[in-house]
Enzyme design. Structure first.
Site, short mmCIF file in Angstrom:
data_model
loop_
_atom_site.label_atom_id
_atom_site.label_comp_id
_atom_site.label_asym_id
_atom_site.label_seq_id
_atom_site.Cartn_x
_atom_site.Cartn_y
_atom_site.Cartn_z
N GLU A 98 -40.78 -101.42 -25.54
CA GLU A 98 -39.63 -100.77 -27.11
C GLU A 98 -39.29 -101.93 -28.21
OE1 GLU A 98 -41.83 -98.04 -28.12
OE2 GLU A 98 -40.65 -95.96 -27.62
N THR A 120 -41.45 -99.57 -36.86
CA THR A 120 -39.62 -98.92 -36.74
C THR A 120 -39.05 -100.26 -36.99
OG1 THR A 120 -41.51 -97.44 -35.10
CG2 THR A 120 -39.34 -97.68 -35.05
N1 HSE Z 1 -36.68 -92.04 -32.45
C1 HSE Z 1 -37.14 -93.19 -32.61
C2 HSE Z 1 -37.26 -93.83 -34.07
C3 HSE Z 1 -38.46 -93.30 -32.28
O1 HSE Z 1 -36.92 -92.74 -34.68
O2 HSE Z 1 -36.31 -95.22 -34.66
C4 HSE Z 1 -39.29 -94.12 -32.92
O3 HSE Z 1 -40.77 -94.08 -32.44
#
Ligand code: HSE
Length: 315
Positions: free
Chosen positions: A137, A189
């Protein structure tokens, strides 16, 4: 340890992070879509690499393990295992489109470490695997977050109470049907995180933690109305929703046909809705299609359920 040179098959589910109000802490796995991977242990050639990534899809993702989310997760695992004479070969067939907001990077990272653990005879716990997979991630979004990884590995709905030290709590849930629409635009993201405000007003924080607690209680009690009422986000959604065409209209239309509620899946652009009945989930899908057809925006929909198994391995 699993016999050398023999491939195992890995199925890694898509995940919906945040679950509306629980930014970076809540998430759940779904039965459709999922990534397919294959993995095997081989003897490492003298001076050979200890991780070999083979992409068998058309996304052209990096094969350098440090740049690849599965590779980065495996590097973290290898650092805690005597792996001097071995190598992993990993074939990745991404069926979850990167940048779709349903945990594409998490599926590759989680799939790789669960597969590696199986091949090594399961020396690591699920918490260890979540910890390793978070490195994937970091490659994808610049930040270690576990709200996709945890449900991908554990299955079901998970709460990440803490990342450092890691504490993941598996939550029960009543039968829920999930409708997802993925408008064919890409939201990275990292970009969707960079637009967020760093400060939150106390009155908004109070509302948000009321909703998170309400959602967790609703899931544990099987109280559908409480779940629906708690699917509200006053902090992240008002900012991120501007990246998603027709977000407000779509949400309203889905609720009018009976969805309990929903919102942005992860960092978007996918949107998800939860329903008590399958028929409602199908009606929700029709509304989603109607709205995006009206916009002339290409999209893909899924009607699915919560995946309770997490990453699955077969020989
Ligand atoms: N919690 C993260 C965000 C998830 O919302 O940025 C990304 O998949």
């Amino acid at each position: 340890m699993f016999p050398m040179n023999q491939w195992i098959k890995i199925k890694a589910p898509a995940t919906v992070a945040n679950m509306v109000c629980g930014f970076d802490i809540l998430g759940f796995a779904v039965n459709d879509p999922y990534d397919e991977m294959e993995m095997r242990l081989v003897e490492r050639a003298p001076n050979g690499a200890n991780i070999v990534i083979i992409n068998i899809d058309d996304y052209n993702l990096p094969t350098d393990p440090e740049q690849n989310v599965a590779g980065a997760a495996l590097i973290a695992l290898i650092e805690e295992y005597d792996f001097s004479k071995l190598a992993f070969e990993v074939k990745i067939n991404k069926l979850i489109k990167p940048g779709s907001g349903v945990g594409s990077s998490a599926a590759s990272s989680a799939g790789a470490v669960v597969g590696a653990n199986y091949l090594l005879g399961n020396p690591f716990s699920k918490d260890d695997l979540v910890r390793f997979a978070m490195n994937g991630e970091k490659v994808a979004s610049g930040v270690k977050h576990a709200d996709n990884i945890a449900p991908c590995i554990h299955g079901g709905v998970t709460l990440v109470r803490s990342i450092f030290p890691l504490e993941v709590i598996a939550l029960p849930s009543p039968q829920l049907h999930v409708t997802i629409v993925h408008p064919q635009i890409e939201v990275k993201t990292a970009d969707a995180r960079s637009i967020l405000r760093q400060n939150v007003k106390l009155k908004d924080a109070i509302k948000q933690w009321g909703n998170i607690a309400g959602l967790v209680a609703g899931l544990m009690k099987g109280d559908y109305d409480l779940i629906g009422r708690s699917l509200e986000d006053v902090i992240i959604e008002p900012i991120r929703s501007i990246l998603i065409p027709g977000f407000d209209d779509l949400k309203k239309a889905c609720k009018e046909v009976g969805a309990l509620g929903g919102g942005i899946s992860g960092s978007g652009p996918s949107i998800f809705m939860l329903s008590k009945e399958k028929e409602t989930a199908i009606a929700v899908e029709q509304e989603m299609k109607k709205i995006y057809e009206g916009f002339g925006l290409a999209h893909h929909t899924y009607v699915t359920t919560i995946n309770q198994a997490g990453v699955e391995i077969s020989e």
